[in-house]
Enzyme design. Structure first.
Site, short mmCIF file in Angstrom:
data_model
loop_
_atom_site.label_atom_id
_atom_site.label_comp_id
_atom_site.label_asym_id
_atom_site.label_seq_id
_atom_site.Cartn_x
_atom_site.Cartn_y
_atom_site.Cartn_z
N LYS A 88 45.68 14.75 25.56
CA LYS A 88 44.54 15.53 26.08
C LYS A 88 45.03 16.62 27.01
O LYS A 88 45.76 16.37 27.96
CB LYS A 88 43.58 14.58 26.81
CG LYS A 88 42.43 15.28 27.55
CD LYS A 88 41.46 14.28 28.18
CE LYS A 88 40.44 14.98 29.08
NZ LYS A 88 39.50 14.02 29.73
N ASP B 230 38.94 19.95 34.62
CA ASP B 230 37.69 19.34 34.16
C ASP B 230 36.66 19.37 35.29
O ASP B 230 36.66 18.52 36.17
CB ASP B 230 37.95 17.89 33.70
CG ASP B 230 36.68 17.24 33.17
OD1 ASP B 230 35.68 17.95 32.96
OD2 ASP B 230 36.72 16.00 32.94
N LYS C 285 30.57 17.69 37.71
CA LYS C 285 31.04 16.56 38.51
C LYS C 285 30.67 16.77 39.98
O LYS C 285 30.55 17.90 40.42
CB LYS C 285 32.57 16.45 38.41
CG LYS C 285 33.10 15.90 37.12
CD LYS C 285 34.62 15.79 37.18
CE LYS C 285 35.20 15.28 35.87
NZ LYS C 285 34.79 13.90 35.57
N ASP D 229 43.90 16.63 34.50
CA ASP D 229 43.27 16.15 33.27
C ASP D 229 44.03 16.59 32.01
O ASP D 229 43.60 16.32 30.90
CB ASP D 229 41.81 16.62 33.23
CG ASP D 229 40.89 15.65 32.51
OD1 ASP D 229 41.26 14.46 32.38
OD2 ASP D 229 39.81 16.08 32.06
N ASP E 174 30.54 16.32 30.33
CA ASP E 174 31.70 15.78 31.04
C ASP E 174 32.48 14.78 30.17
O ASP E 174 33.59 14.39 30.52
CB ASP E 174 31.24 15.12 32.34
CG ASP E 174 32.39 14.89 33.32
OD1 ASP E 174 33.49 15.45 33.09
OD2 ASP E 174 32.18 14.15 34.30
N GLU F 76 34.18 15.33 27.63
CA GLU F 76 34.75 16.41 26.81
C GLU F 76 36.05 15.99 26.13
O GLU F 76 36.36 16.47 25.04
CB GLU F 76 34.98 17.65 27.67
CG GLU F 76 36.29 17.70 28.47
CD GLU F 76 36.40 16.62 29.55
OE1 GLU F 76 35.36 16.05 29.91
OE2 GLU F 76 37.53 16.31 29.99
N ARG G 294 37.07 13.32 24.64
CA ARG G 294 36.95 12.69 23.32
C ARG G 294 36.61 13.70 22.24
O ARG G 294 36.88 13.47 21.06
CB ARG G 294 35.91 11.57 23.40
CG ARG G 294 34.52 12.02 23.66
CD ARG G 294 33.63 10.89 24.14
NE ARG G 294 33.94 10.47 25.51
CZ ARG G 294 33.38 9.44 26.12
NH1 ARG G 294 32.48 8.70 25.50
NH2 ARG G 294 33.71 9.15 27.36
#
Ligand code: BES
Ligand code: MN
Ligand code: ZN
Length: 501
Positions: free
Chosen positions: A267, A272, A279, A290, A349, A351, A353
């Site tokens: 990833k 993020d 968030k 991230d 959020d 994101e 996946r």
């Protein structure tokens, strides 16, 4: 760090400090410690008899030799109880020794892997020792104006080996330890770098750097290429940011071409924010980490190509920021993934996946022997397992067993969570094939079940590193901040494959 393996006796070796080990409660000195003690007229016994030092793990006594042996100091290093010894204890103890040496302003130290009979071959001891020293000295200073100088004097490690038979093995293992630790540093640096200096474009540049002059082919798809390939889930996430997305494809061919490759997917969210499902502000800064999974993939390629492992390996890194810009994707939107399956967005959020879904589908193009993805995927995994532990979920028992075995060797903690199909109920959508969240309960599992829908028929393991990728508190061999966790694990997994297990 310069690492040298020299033939000779540590008791005769001239150096700033000789590090020798002792087990807690042991009456007898073993290996190099006993010989240094003899040569120095009992300096180590004296320390033990004084009661100042018992040999507890990581305990260190500094003894000045005043010419009794050529080494100026002895650093007596505790390894804990002999019956509880493992390589991880050695790594951590040597991290502490290295940190002490740095605090003493030493330029380096010498040591020996002859720590007595612990049921481990000298090579494995040497590798773990080198890792401990290097990994424990990591610091990230590019943005510190004043501290650049003075720090990092500890620049040389000498392993002195007097046993003719062990010399070659120790030398090779030390080299391996150095390469792998260098790869961990590389990953840690990428993760530590703030997102304004680590955009997808810069990450792609770093990928080039990682594989320069190596037997690795790197192909970077830009937004046009990603569109053309049909990775709309990745593109959906990328729409909220001005920074263009990248999709990196790395290929290393170390085995005969006909051998199916392992595909590793990381990833690569360089920041993020949560997107429109923003968030909370607290600790949002940590979301520069991230892209840790992507950094691990690059670290693994660096190590594998330097070690010239006889494996075939493909690396995929979907990289973008997740921001709430005017073009951003929104809750309620439906994205059509590369697989053709549609995804209703419940939270922008969730994101990671989405990009992984496209990358996992893409992985099928290589007809892989196995797919392993690694990602800071869910806060739920941190809640389930804590900050130290990698969550593992996957479809293939054998593959999971191999990953578990590798983790045991490298000391990276990993625990399996179930991938039961019952959880798929929770990601059913009213309007699309799936929705991108399954609620708070079992969040690490529903995320993995979501991913499983995009993997195809290949053996697959998912590693959730949301907890250990970024450490709030340091450990001896993992200073606080970016850990690089997963690099050693995956390299070990690939090394083991070359040995047929
Ligand atoms: N990158 C985060 C996961 C994360 C959380 C990593 C904490 C490291 C530390 C991921 O993209 C995310 O935001 N996940 C959400 C999913 C939820 C909206 C279903 C989460 O875990 O809260
Ligand atoms: Mn997120
Ligand atoms: Zn994320």
């Amino acid at each position: 760090m310069r690492v040298k393996v020299l033939k000779g006796k540590i008791s005769n070796f001239k150096c700033d400090a000789a590090v020798v080990c002792h087990f807690e409660g042991g009456k007898k000195l073993s290996g190099a410690a006993s010989r240094v003690d003899q040569a120095s007229g009992g300096l180590i016994r004296e320390v033990l008899e004084s009661g100042d030092f018992e040999g507890k793990k990581g305990q260190i006594a500094v003894v000045y030799t005043r010419g009794a042996i050529p080494a100026r100091r002895i650093l007596l290093l505790g390894l804990g109880k002999k019956g509880e010894f493992d390589l991880e204890k050695l790594r951590r103890a040597f991290s502490k020794a290295a940190q002490r040496a740095r605090d003493l302003n030493l330029k380096g130290f010498a040591t020996s892997v002859d720590i007595g009979d612990v049921g481990q071959p000298p090579g494995r001891l040497a590798e773990a020792l080198v890792e401990g020293v290097i990994l424990g000295l990591y610091h990230f200073l590019p943005f510190k104006t004043a501290e650049k100088e003075g720090r990092g004097k500890m620049g040389e490690l000498v392993i002195v080996e007097e046993r003719e038979k062990a010399f070659g093995e120790v030398k090779e293992a030390a080299k391996r330890g150095q390469i792998v630790s260098g790869a961990v540093y590389f990953a840690r640096d990428l993760v530590s770098t703030p997102s304004n200096e680590m955009t997808p474009t810069i990450l792609a540049r770093k990928a080039k750097e990682a594989v320069r002059n190596k037997k690795v082919r790197l192909n970077v798809l830009d937004v046009k290429g990603i569109k053309k390939a049909g990775m709309n889930a990745l593109l959906g996430v990328a729409r909220g940011s001005h920074e263009p997305a990248k999709f990196m494809i790395l290929r290393y061919v170390g085995a005969p071409k006909k051998e199916k490759p392992v595909v590793i997917v990381g990833k690569g969210i360089t920041f993020d924010s949560g997107g429109i499902s923003l968030k909370p502000a607290e600790k949002m800064d940590e979301m520069k980490a991230d892209m840790s999974g992507g950094a691990v993939v690059l670290g693994v390629f660096k190590a594998v190509s330097e070690l010239q492992l006889p494996v075939n390996l493909v690396g995929l890194i979907p990289a973008t920021e997740n921001l709430p810009g005017g073009g951003a994707y929104k809750p309620g939107d439906v994205l059509r993934s590369l697989s053709g399956k549609t995804i209703e967005i419940i939270s922008t959020d969730a994101e990671g996946r989405l990009l992984l879904a496209d990358a996992l589908t893409y992985a099928g193009r290589f007809n892989p022997a196995a797919i392993v993805d690694i990602a800071t995927l869910t806060g739920a995994c941190v809640i389930a397992l804590g900050e130290d532990v990698i969550g593992m979920l996957g479809t293939d028992e054998k593959l999971k067993g191999r990953i578990r075995a590798a983790a045991e060797e490298t000391g990276e903690k990993l625990w399996e969570l179930p991938l039961w199909e019952d959880y798929a109920e929770l990601i059913k959508s009213d309007v699309a094939d799936f929705k991108n969240t399954g609620g708070r309960a079992g969040g690490a599992i529903t995320a993995a079940v979501f991913l499983s829908k995009f993997v195809g028929k290949y053996p697959w393991v998912h590693l959730d590193i949301a907890g250990p990728a970024w450490r709030k508190a340091g450990k001896p061999h993992i200073p606080k901040g970016a850990s690089g966790i997963g690099v050693r694990l995956l390299v070990q997994f690939l090394v083991n494959r070359t040995k047929g297990n």
